[in-house]
Scaffold this active site. Structure first.
Site, PDB file in Angstrom:
ATOM      1  N   LYS A  16       0.833  -1.213   0.000  1.00 32.76           N
ATOM      2  CA  LYS A  16       0.000   0.000   0.000  1.00 32.76           C
ATOM      3  C   LYS A  16       0.865   1.259   0.000  1.00 32.76           C
ATOM      4  CE  LYS A  16      -2.042  -1.573   3.733  1.00 32.76           C
ATOM      5  NZ  LYS A  16      -1.567  -2.967   3.774  1.00 32.76           N
ATOM      6  N   GLY A  40       2.813  -0.713   8.843  1.00 32.88           N
ATOM      7  CA  GLY A  40       4.179  -0.371   8.444  1.00 32.88           C
ATOM      8  C   GLY A  40       4.168  -0.276   6.937  1.00 32.88           C
ATOM      9  N   HIS A  41       4.217   0.940   6.417  1.00 35.62           N
ATOM     10  CA  HIS A  41       4.114   1.148   4.979  1.00 35.62           C
ATOM     11  C   HIS A  41       5.469   1.614   4.450  1.00 35.62           C
ATOM     12  CE1 HIS A  41      -0.521   1.762   5.439  1.00 35.62           C
ATOM     13  NE2 HIS A  41      -0.101   0.586   5.823  1.00 35.62           N
ATOM     14  N   THR A  42       5.986   0.869   3.478  1.00 31.71           N
ATOM     15  CA  THR A  42       7.349   1.119   3.006  1.00 31.71           C
ATOM     16  C   THR A  42       7.338   1.915   1.713  1.00 31.71           C
ATOM     17  OG1 THR A  42       7.827  -1.068   3.872  1.00 31.71           O
ATOM     18  CG2 THR A  42       9.542  -0.042   2.524  1.00 31.71           C
ATOM     19  N   VAL A 297       7.220  -3.549  10.758  1.00 33.40           N
ATOM     20  CA  VAL A 297       7.109  -2.999  12.114  1.00 33.40           C
ATOM     21  C   VAL A 297       7.863  -3.883  13.109  1.00 33.40           C
ATOM     22  CG1 VAL A 297       5.505  -2.455  13.997  1.00 33.40           C
ATOM     23  CG2 VAL A 297       4.890  -1.927  11.658  1.00 33.40           C
ATOM     24  N   PRO A 301       9.496 -12.807  10.456  1.00 32.18           N
ATOM     25  CA  PRO A 301       9.378 -13.403   9.120  1.00 32.18           C
ATOM     26  C   PRO A 301       7.903 -13.559   8.778  1.00 32.18           C
ATOM     27  CG  PRO A 301      10.551 -14.884  10.639  1.00 32.18           C
ATOM     28  CD  PRO A 301      10.117 -13.699  11.442  1.00 32.18           C
ATOM     29  N   LEU A 329       5.140  -9.044  -8.577  1.00 30.50           N
ATOM     30  CA  LEU A 329       5.216 -10.079  -9.622  1.00 30.50           C
ATOM     31  C   LEU A 329       6.662 -10.528  -9.808  1.00 30.50           C
ATOM     32  CD1 LEU A 329       3.683 -11.649 -11.833  1.00 30.50           C
ATOM     33  CD2 LEU A 329       4.264  -9.792 -13.408  1.00 30.50           C
TER      34      LEU A 329
END
Ligand code: GDP
Ligand code: IMO
Ligand code: MG
Length: 426
Positions: A16, A40-42, A297, A301, A329
């Site tokens: 996201k 936790g959005h990277t 965050v 794993p 993908l």
């Protein structure tokens, strides 16, 4: 008017952050509507990685207004820490942040209870950020809201009531009940520094939409973690689905023009709970390593598995998805066979629907596809994908019955095949 929702269609971490960052180029406002620092959005820009938990993912674009709606839960210390990190990068995030004065606050006892529960046999694998207990307080009508930081006496009285309610729980879990003063002291300075950012964000968002500003609603978590519609009780405590944008921000459903669902070309889940297409062994290890599937965050794993199309159909229905952004993908490159769950065998027979509450008695039915060996991370059009990759992508699109708007082939901003642009086209 353009109100577009970006929502996770699986168990979170679908990418996201990356997709919101891409769309922010065209957006005036980015509004978070649910969840808190469990997210936790990277974002990866020019090879530099930045993870945001509370600050909306639009923050790296210099002119978008970033909003935390009142459906979110805010840990003042985490938010202030994130703002400081962004300031150290040379940004001025405070000028562009507005935070709902009615958003509920995560305090130290929420984190304490979350952690104590996770040390018991009834742990579900939460992020231990205090999110669940904070939403519990909100529903129990004893929550603390950011606006309560305007008066230390008021705040102290409210915290005292909340601690009184939590004390037996903390004691039963073997913890130590904190003093009211210690709790207030712990959050006071951070809470004070957020006061200038507080606003009536519901009104502000409605005015923006009426002024024909382009508003992006940034989901957190994912459809299968939604408290009402996810794989209960292994869910988060908020309305993660697209409908949550209306209740969480305080705007009417008629304000939404388009809903984009995010899904990986495979599946991941972090924390406990059913995961029918879960993989173990060398293929799982490979996907986890190549896809860097470790919690942004918690560093845990992530569990990995094949893409689950009944679950995606469920997400299309629940969120009213207009399109899907299919991410990661590139991670499937090099696998000999790629599988997609197309249906479930249940005690009542085969179904193409997602049996959210009865997954334990269901067996996935798979379609197998030949893998592709080429690196696809430089593809910028579907025509640049190897035939096997394109066949797989088209299969997903047709099986799920929802058009693709993006195929993402790497973590970087530019590593994206854009097929349609809901904000530009709205
Ligand atoms: P979010 O919570 O939905 O924002 O997702 P996270 O940021 O927690 O996890 C997604 C991870 O995948 C991040 O590390 C992203 O940088 C990365 N990512 C996003 N899209 C792609 C992609 O298409 N390919 C690859 N290899 N990584 C991606
Ligand atoms: P983003 O926005 C993945 C999961 C936790 C746990 C359950 C409950 O980055 O996609 P909580 O701390 O919310 O009480 O934990 O929900 N979870 C997430 N999993 N991505 C997230 O957010 C998540 N937020 C919560 O692992 O299983
Ligand atoms: Mg994440």
């Amino acid at each position: 008017m353009a109100g577009v929702i970006i929502v996770g269609a699986q168990w979170g971490d679908e990418g996201k952050g990356k997709v919101v960052d891409i769309y922010t180029d065209e957006a005036d406002y980015i509004v978070r509507y649910a969840g808190g620092p469990n997210a936790g959005h990277t974002l990866v820009v020019d090879g530099q990685k930045c993870v945001v938990r509370l600050v909306p993912s639009g923050i790296l674009r210099r002119d978008a207004i970033c909003v935390l709606g009142q459906g979110t839960v805010v840990d003042p210390k985490v938010l202030v820490g994130e703002l400081e990190t962004l300031e150290a990068k040379g940004l001025a995030p405070r000028e562009r942040m507005r935070v709902a004065e009615r958003a509920h606050v995560i305090l130290s006892y929420h984190i304490l209870v979350d952690g104590l529960r996770e040390a018991t046999a009834s742990a579900i694998g939460t992020t231990k950020r205090g999110v669940g207990p904070c939403y519990e307080d909100k529903a129990a009508r004893r929550g603390i809201r950011l606006r309560d930081f305007r008066s230390r006496a008021d705040l102290t009285a409210r915290v005292a009531k909340a601690i009184e309610a939590w004390s037996p729980v903390i004691v039963a879990l073997g913890g130590q009940v904190p003093s009211v003063e210690a709790v207030v002291d712990d959050a006071w300075a951070a809470g004070q520094s957020l006061l200038p950012l507080l606003a009536d964000t519901a009104a502000l968002t409605e005015v923006a939409l009426r002024d024909r500003k382009r508003v992006l609603f940034e989901g957190a978590q994912g459809t299968l973690l939604d408290v009402d519609h996810g794989t209960y009780p292994f869910v988060t405590s908020s309305s993660a689905i697209a409908g949550g944008a209306c209740t969480g921000v305080g705007i009417g459903p008629s304000r939404i023009d388009s809903v984009v669902g995010l899904a990986k070309a495979y599946c991941t889940r972090v924390g406990g709970g059913p995961f029918p297409t879960e993989l173990e062994g060398p293929v799982a290890d490979r996907i986890r390593t190549v896809g860097a599937e470790f919690g942004s965050v918690t560093g845990r794993p992530r569990r990995v598995g094949w893409v689950d199309l009944p679950a995606l159909r469920y997400a299309v229905r629940l969120n009213g998805l207009d399109s899907i952004a299919l991410t990661k993908l590139d991670v499937l490159a090099g696998l000999e066979t790629i599988r997609a769950c197309v249906a479930y065998d249940t005690p009542e027979g085969r179904t193409r629907d997602f049996p959210a509450d009865d997954l334990a008695s269901c067996t996935p039915v798979y379609a197998d596809f030949p893998g592709f060996s080429q690196d696809v991370s430089n593809a910028r059009a579907l025509s640049e994908l190897p035939k096997e990759a394109l066949d797989f992508v088209r299969f997903v699109e047709i099986e799920v019955g929802c058009p693709l708007s993006i195929v993402s082939v790497g973590p970087g901003r530019d590593q994206t095949i854009v097929l349609s642009h809901p904000l530009r086209d709205a």
